[in-house]
Write a protein that holds these residues in place. Structure first.
Motif, short mmCIF file in Angstrom:
data_model
loop_
_atom_site.label_atom_id
_atom_site.label_comp_id
_atom_site.label_asym_id
_atom_site.label_seq_id
_atom_site.Cartn_x
_atom_site.Cartn_y
_atom_site.Cartn_z
N PRO A 195 3.58 46.68 -11.81
CA PRO A 195 3.59 47.67 -10.73
C PRO A 195 4.63 48.78 -10.96
CG PRO A 195 4.26 45.47 -9.93
CD PRO A 195 3.83 45.30 -11.33
N LEU A 196 5.74 48.45 -11.62
CA LEU A 196 6.77 49.47 -11.87
C LEU A 196 6.27 50.50 -12.87
CD1 LEU A 196 9.80 47.03 -12.04
CD2 LEU A 196 9.32 48.69 -10.22
N VAL A 197 5.67 49.99 -13.96
CA VAL A 197 5.16 50.90 -14.99
C VAL A 197 4.00 51.73 -14.42
CG1 VAL A 197 4.06 50.98 -17.28
CG2 VAL A 197 6.01 49.48 -16.88
N GLN A 198 3.27 51.15 -13.45
CA GLN A 198 2.18 51.91 -12.82
C GLN A 198 2.67 52.80 -11.67
OE1 GLN A 198 -1.47 49.78 -11.98
NE2 GLN A 198 -1.15 48.41 -13.72
N GLY A 199 3.97 52.73 -11.37
CA GLY A 199 4.53 53.70 -10.42
C GLY A 199 4.55 53.28 -8.96
N VAL A 200 4.80 52.00 -8.68
CA VAL A 200 4.84 51.58 -7.27
C VAL A 200 5.98 52.27 -6.52
CG1 VAL A 200 6.21 49.45 -7.62
CG2 VAL A 200 4.65 49.63 -5.68
N HIS A 201 7.11 52.46 -7.21
CA HIS A 201 8.24 53.09 -6.54
C HIS A 201 7.91 54.55 -6.21
CE1 HIS A 201 12.90 53.12 -6.19
NE2 HIS A 201 12.35 53.92 -5.31
N GLY B 190 9.00 42.10 -8.60
CA GLY B 190 9.27 41.10 -9.64
C GLY B 190 8.82 41.53 -11.02
N PRO B 191 7.52 41.71 -11.25
CA PRO B 191 7.02 41.99 -12.60
C PRO B 191 7.02 43.47 -12.97
CG PRO B 191 5.19 41.56 -11.13
CD PRO B 191 6.42 41.49 -10.30
N GLU B 192 6.79 43.74 -14.25
CA GLU B 192 6.85 45.12 -14.76
C GLU B 192 5.62 45.95 -14.44
OE1 GLU B 192 6.75 42.36 -16.44
OE2 GLU B 192 5.41 42.41 -18.17
N ASN C 32 11.12 56.33 3.02
CA ASN C 32 12.48 55.85 3.30
C ASN C 32 12.63 54.34 3.18
OD1 ASN C 32 13.54 58.43 3.77
ND2 ASN C 32 12.58 58.45 5.80
N ILE C 33 11.58 53.68 2.77
CA ILE C 33 11.67 52.22 2.60
C ILE C 33 12.12 51.93 1.17
CG2 ILE C 33 10.35 50.05 2.59
CD1 ILE C 33 8.52 51.44 4.71
N PRO C 34 13.29 51.29 1.00
CA PRO C 34 13.79 51.08 -0.36
C PRO C 34 12.91 50.14 -1.18
CG PRO C 34 15.39 50.32 1.29
CD PRO C 34 14.23 50.85 2.05
N VAL C 35 12.76 50.52 -2.43
CA VAL C 35 12.03 49.69 -3.40
C VAL C 35 13.04 49.33 -4.49
CG1 VAL C 35 10.17 49.65 -5.11
CG2 VAL C 35 9.84 50.86 -2.93
N ILE C 36 13.20 48.04 -4.74
CA ILE C 36 14.10 47.61 -5.81
C ILE C 36 13.28 47.50 -7.08
CG2 ILE C 36 15.67 45.81 -6.62
CD1 ILE C 36 16.73 47.37 -4.19
N GLY C 37 13.59 48.39 -8.02
CA GLY C 37 12.82 48.53 -9.26
C GLY C 37 12.73 50.01 -9.54
N PRO C 38 12.77 50.39 -10.82
CA PRO C 38 12.84 51.82 -11.17
C PRO C 38 11.54 52.57 -10.93
CG PRO C 38 12.57 50.49 -13.13
CD PRO C 38 12.78 49.52 -12.00
N VAL C 39 11.66 53.91 -10.87
CA VAL C 39 10.47 54.77 -10.80
C VAL C 39 9.76 54.73 -12.16
CG1 VAL C 39 11.45 56.31 -9.05
CG2 VAL C 39 11.77 56.84 -11.50
N LYS C 40 8.53 55.21 -12.14
CA LYS C 40 7.67 55.16 -13.33
C LYS C 40 8.33 55.75 -14.59
CE LYS C 40 3.06 56.93 -14.51
NZ LYS C 40 2.06 56.05 -14.88
N ALA C 41 8.97 56.91 -14.44
CA ALA C 41 9.56 57.56 -15.62
C ALA C 41 10.61 56.65 -16.25
CB ALA C 41 10.19 58.89 -15.23
N SER C 42 11.39 55.96 -15.44
CA SER C 42 12.44 55.07 -15.96
C SER C 42 11.86 53.75 -16.46
CB SER C 42 13.48 54.81 -14.87
OG SER C 42 13.87 56.02 -14.27
N ALA C 43 10.76 53.32 -15.84
CA ALA C 43 10.11 52.07 -16.26
C ALA C 43 9.51 52.19 -17.66
CB ALA C 43 9.03 51.67 -15.25
#
Ligand code: AMP
Ligand code: GLY
Length: 423
Positions: A73-79, A69-71, A90-101
């Motif tokens: 974890p994405l900016v911190q690189g959860v993906h 949901g929020p930014e 192999n588990i999909p994460v909806i939300g961009p990788v850190k570089a794209s975030a």
């Protein structure tokens, strides 16, 4: 599928509400969730940036997909955390990788991206503590109002719009030298002021294909008539009446397409939502900002208008098959009005009991800063509950939202009575 949503706001309650309607979702978890998600999913009390705890939960509950949901974890690189882990990769994460975030994590990165891909935006320059004096000189070349933006994430508070040159210089120094927004303002983007009306465009992408969700307009200021301090958002309307087909075509051609193509050209993988903050200047759209997630409270009006099974859409985003999805939109308008704790966006009290929820008819109450405590629903944040309604027109929808809000009560409850006033 077993799905995990990360987050605890009105946006996440809306995601949970929509995902729970899918026959493909067998079990739904929300971490940490709120009193709204508690009714339709299992809340797990872990933080959205506690990656080791998230891993443990995903393995224990055999989760098949994670929706962020929020930014933060994405900016911190959860993906990236998932991709770099042998058992999670192999588990999909909806939300961009850190570089794209970084499109949201750094205003300078976003500006450079837009310039590189010729996406219309305000002229700008960026400064740091070593060249404050040059920043002062740049401000002198601009006309007021002056727009100063902390480069990094500052919980929606990092943008200052000032009419007075001396004040703008003082604030620039405050941000760069005195760390007004901590690390987030170690760099500052100074931008040309754009005069126009704002709206938001929401894009889904699998990295190569994209789909556009309905537009929405959010009301950010705490006070009626768009006055007072900025908040996370006090209400929203979808669709945006002034976003005509011709204008939407411009948004797609000049902004959405070059954005998705730009991500590919720059080798920035992206499976997730792109929330493009726009301003209509004359007849042309310009980008104010990118967010790498859905908006809140915009989600509370956008997802209710999506007729597709959201799980199908999310799976297509993860698999790179979004081109095979036909997005279907409910023709009705949707509106939401946010009730907030008195004092918000400054200091406010928590733990106030919310009553009247059982009397709501014909609207959907999306819980935000609200939790269950001893069997009662109590406030736990500034933005407490978003009252969403459908209508044949936005006026009709708003009327329902307001009628139902009147049934709600908690100590020092406040809401704007003029959502949609400028449409
Ligand atoms: P941002 O966090 O970049 O979305 O900025 C917060 C708010 O500041 C936006 O929603 C706009 O209302 C306003 N804003 C940001 N940039 C500009 C600009 N260049 N011109 C006018 N208003 C702006
Ligand atoms: N409502 C604005 C945001 O989510 O950033």
């Amino acid at each position: 599928m077993t799905i995990l949503i990360l987050g605890s706001g009105g946006r996440e309650h809306t995601f949970a509400w929509k995902i729970a309607q899918s026959p493909k979702c067998e079990k739904l978890f929300v971490a940490p969730g709120n009193s709204g998600t508690a009714n339709i999913a299992e809340n797990v009390n872990i933080g959205v940036t506690d990656f080791p705890a998230i891993k443990e939960l995903v393995l224990r509950e055999q989760i098949d997909m994670v929706v962020v949901g929020p930014e933060d974890p994405l900016v911190q690189g959860v993906h990236d955390f998932f991709l770099n882990d042998e058992v999670l990769k192999n588990i999909p994460v909806i939300g961009p990788v850190k570089a794209s975030a970084e499109l949201e994590g750094s205003k300078e990165f976003a500006k450079e991206f837009m310039i590189r891909h010729e996406i219309p935006t305000a002229a700008y320059e960026s400064f740091n503590a070593s060249n404050v004096e040059e920043g002062f000189k740049f401000l002198e070349t601009l006309n007021p109002p002056y727009v100063l933006k902390a480069d990094g994430l500052a919980a929606g508070k990092g943008v200052l719009i000032l009419n007075d040159l001396d004040e703008a210089k003082a604030e620039l120094k405050n941000m760069l030298v005195d760390a007004k927004f901590g690390d987030a303002s170690s760099k500052v983007v100074i931008e040309e002021f754009l005069d126009g009306i704002e709206l938001s465009c929401f894009v889904l992408t699998d990295g190569k294909n994209y789909k556009i969700l309905p537009t929405a307009k959010d009301y950010k200021r705490i006070g009626e008539g768009d006055t007072g301090l900025n908040t996370g958002g006090m209400g929203a309307v979808s669709p945006v009446p002034f976003a005509t087909e011709a204008f939407l075509n411009k948004i797609e051609g000049q902004i959405v397409k070059p954005t998705v193509e730009g991500l590919q050209k720059d080798n920035l993988p992206y499976q997730g939502f792109i929330f493009i903050g726009l301003i209509k200047v004359g007849e042309d759209p310009k980008v104010i900002e990118y967010n790498v997630r859905m908006g809140d409270p915009e989600t509370e009006v956008v997802l209710p208008r999506l007729k597709n099974d959201l799980v199908d859409v999310l799976v297509a985003m993860a698999n790179g098959t979004l081109d095979a999805i036909e997005i279907e939109i409910d023709e009705r308008a949707a509106t939401t009005v946010m009730t907030v704790s008195g004092g918000y966006p400054e200091a406010y009290e928590k733990g106030k009991e919310i009553t009247g929820l059982n009397e709501i008819e014909g609207s959907i109450p999306f819980h935000a800063g609200a939790v269950l405590k001893d069997g009662k629903v109590v406030t736990s944040g500034g933005r407490v509950l978003a009252m969403t309604s459908y209508g044949n027109t936005y006026e009709e929808a708003l009327k329902k939202s307001y009628q139902n809000i009147e049934k709600l009560n908690f100590d020092k409850m406040y809401y704007r009575k003029d959502i949609g006033f400028d449409l």
